[in-house]
Design a protein around this motif. Sequence first.
Motif, PDB file in Angstrom:
ATOM      1  N   THR A 284     -36.299  37.906 -53.327  1.00 17.19           N
ATOM      2  CA  THR A 284     -35.043  37.572 -53.996  1.00 17.19           C
ATOM      3  C   THR A 284     -35.352  36.551 -55.077  1.00 17.19           C
ATOM      4  OG1 THR A 284     -33.810  37.964 -51.960  1.00 17.19           O
ATOM      5  CG2 THR A 284     -32.703  36.699 -53.684  1.00 17.19           C
ATOM      6  N   GLY A 405     -29.114  48.926 -58.061  1.00 25.53           N
ATOM      7  CA  GLY A 405     -28.120  47.890 -58.273  1.00 25.53           C
ATOM      8  C   GLY A 405     -26.891  48.357 -59.008  1.00 25.53           C
ATOM      9  N   GLY A 408     -23.935  48.725 -56.904  1.00 22.52           N
ATOM     10  CA  GLY A 408     -23.517  47.563 -56.143  1.00 22.52           C
ATOM     11  C   GLY A 408     -24.354  47.305 -54.907  1.00 22.52           C
ATOM     12  N   VAL A 409     -25.518  47.961 -54.819  1.00 25.89           N
ATOM     13  CA  VAL A 409     -26.392  47.831 -53.653  1.00 25.89           C
ATOM     14  C   VAL A 409     -27.370  46.679 -53.863  1.00 25.89           C
ATOM     15  CG1 VAL A 409     -28.173  48.996 -52.288  1.00 25.89           C
ATOM     16  CG2 VAL A 409     -26.196  50.278 -53.118  1.00 25.89           C
ATOM     17  N   ASP A 410     -27.576  45.872 -52.824  1.00 19.12           N
ATOM     18  CA  ASP A 410     -28.461  44.716 -52.950  1.00 19.12           C
ATOM     19  C   ASP A 410     -29.925  45.116 -53.076  1.00 19.12           C
ATOM     20  OD1 ASP A 410     -26.351  42.970 -52.874  1.00 19.12           O
ATOM     21  OD2 ASP A 410     -26.426  42.708 -50.709  1.00 19.12           O
ATOM     22  N   THR A 411     -30.347  46.098 -52.300  1.00 12.78           N
ATOM     23  CA  THR A 411     -31.731  46.573 -52.381  1.00 12.78           C
ATOM     24  C   THR A 411     -31.872  47.817 -51.519  1.00 12.78           C
ATOM     25  OG1 THR A 411     -34.057  45.910 -52.239  1.00 12.78           O
ATOM     26  CG2 THR A 411     -32.637  45.242 -50.435  1.00 12.78           C
ATOM     27  N   GLY A 427     -32.169  45.647 -57.226  1.00 15.38           N
ATOM     28  CA  GLY A 427     -30.846  45.520 -56.650  1.00 15.38           C
ATOM     29  C   GLY A 427     -29.838  44.984 -57.648  1.00 15.38           C
ATOM     30  N   ALA A 428     -28.600  44.858 -57.191  1.00 13.44           N
ATOM     31  CA  ALA A 428     -27.517  44.370 -58.046  1.00 13.44           C
ATOM     32  C   ALA A 428     -27.763  42.909 -58.427  1.00 13.44           C
ATOM     33  CB  ALA A 428     -26.188  44.501 -57.321  1.00 13.44           C
ATOM     34  N   LYS A 430     -26.173  39.506 -59.098  1.00 15.77           N
ATOM     35  CA  LYS A 430     -24.902  38.885 -58.723  1.00 15.77           C
ATOM     36  C   LYS A 430     -24.965  37.367 -58.907  1.00 15.77           C
ATOM     37  CE  LYS A 430     -23.902  42.326 -55.120  1.00 15.77           C
ATOM     38  NZ  LYS A 430     -23.643  42.525 -53.665  1.00 15.77           N
ATOM     39  N   GLN A 432     -24.633  33.945 -57.436  1.00 19.07           N
ATOM     40  CA  GLN A 432     -24.731  33.432 -56.075  1.00 19.07           C
ATOM     41  C   GLN A 432     -25.084  31.947 -56.093  1.00 19.07           C
ATOM     42  OE1 GLN A 432     -27.400  35.677 -53.591  1.00 19.07           O
ATOM     43  NE2 GLN A 432     -26.694  37.669 -54.348  1.00 19.07           N
ATOM     44  N   THR A 446     -31.012  38.474 -57.961  1.00 11.63           N
ATOM     45  CA  THR A 446     -31.182  39.869 -57.553  1.00 11.63           C
ATOM     46  C   THR A 446     -32.299  39.956 -56.531  1.00 11.63           C
ATOM     47  OG1 THR A 446     -31.448  42.142 -58.340  1.00 11.63           O
ATOM     48  CG2 THR A 446     -32.899  40.501 -59.297  1.00 11.63           C
ATOM     49  N   THR A 447     -32.370  41.094 -55.835  1.00  5.56           N
ATOM     50  CA  THR A 447     -33.435  41.342 -54.861  1.00  5.56           C
ATOM     51  C   THR A 447     -34.247  42.544 -55.309  1.00  5.56           C
ATOM     52  OG1 THR A 447     -32.122  40.442 -53.044  1.00  5.56           O
ATOM     53  CG2 THR A 447     -33.970  41.856 -52.456  1.00  5.56           C
TER      54      THR A 447
END
Length: 483
Positions: A284, A405, A408-411, A427-428, A430, A432, A446-447
């Motif tokens: 990440t 991403g 909307g998927v993290d990984t 990934g998305a 975002k 944070q 992102t991841t």
Amino acid sequence: MTTMTDTSNAARFREFKMPDVGEGLTEAEILKWYVQPGDTVADGQVVCEVETAKAAVELPIPFDGVVHELRFPEGTTVDVGQVIIAVDVAPGSGDAPAPVADPAPVAESAPAPSAEPEPEPEAPKGRQPVLVGYGVSESSTKRRARKGMAAIQAELNGHGAAPAPAAAAPEAPAPKERPLAKPPVRKLAKDLGIDLATVVPTGKDGIITREDVHAAATPVATPVPAQVQAPAPAAETVDAFVAEAVVPAGARETRIPVKGVRKAIAQAMVGSAFTAPHVTEFVTVDVTRTMKLVAELKEDKDMAGVRVNPLLLIAKALLVAIKRNPGINAAWDEPNQEIVQKHYVNLGIAAATPRGLIVPNIKDAHDLTLPQLAAALGELVATARDGKTSPAAMAGGTVTITNVGVFGVDTGTPILNPGESAILAVGAIKLQPWVHKGKVKPRQVTTLALSFDHRLVDGELGSKVLADVAAILENPKRLITWA
């Protein structure tokens, strides 16, 4: 005398076979016929659209004449080398034999030698019948206008055919011109049961668009339940165009034949997953500085005319990481028990299209400047959206990026593209909470996930590559010193 007549009739007909594109493909499905028996065709005119296991392509015919017979209906999967269309190359020279009732392959029907159409002679050098995008010169693939039935009848009359009907008989109206639409739009219309002749075009020069087809289907189509609809694509994405599903009212299940691109995807993924021992590592990373650089590059005059997005810098970061760790860019040769080290990078970009997942690649991406890489990415996306990606554009990849991403998927844990050693999932991005300079601040995060073939990539090498990509995205100034 009878034998001479039969031979003369046979010599009038030439057969066009399903061509071999030279990419290891053995069959193709006929999606759409653009001609019907009685239509006049010209050398280089596209007569049908076919879908191979890799892409949908249009098929030009290499000679002139009048269509005598279509051997297979739309939706039929045909082996390479089978005759798909017979053409009368000397119309009006005599009575044509009756069409074959059962359009079976020639080898199975075994007609009498006197009635068998003459096999197609080998085309001269430079005029081989091949799929669009495989070496035919521009002049040979130019589509020519189809003649109306009245013009065809006039030509037949001029060659000694039956005289025209009496003046009192009403003249058959000329058929309407075929609606203008790209192959993916035609496929969509076919799937939705929409006659393109009834669709009002809104595209440039009267071309029917996907939106036009959906608009025509709206009055009769049943809305798709929200849980099965694909999420709306992001503005800046590569793999963000997914086919819409239309479910009949009251249907509890739908069966979809597995063929074409979807069949090839299934076979490739099973082969990859159960052949190469996959290992996936994750990291990440704070990409706030990368996002700021994207905004700056959009205003840079050197990047004018090309699309700048996060994927561009992620691709560049991966190329730099490969340069620093070349062992990741390799392939496993099982028959020869060798590791094949690649000294070039054909960068694959996974793209979700209406026909399924495809992975076209940018040839020699390692040699491209940032503006050139941006232009190549833009061209790849546009070609995939139009359904014009050729099998050659998907061959020879070495490393792949998949951008999950955009949904909307993290990984994820991506499966290797067959023949490659690594694939990077993005990934998305975002906003944070993140510890930055000793304080918790909102940052763009992102991841990344890197899957690699553990037969030839050890954990140390895979970790170095992923760490390098993350370091560049965290501080893109490293591109200057590492590239």
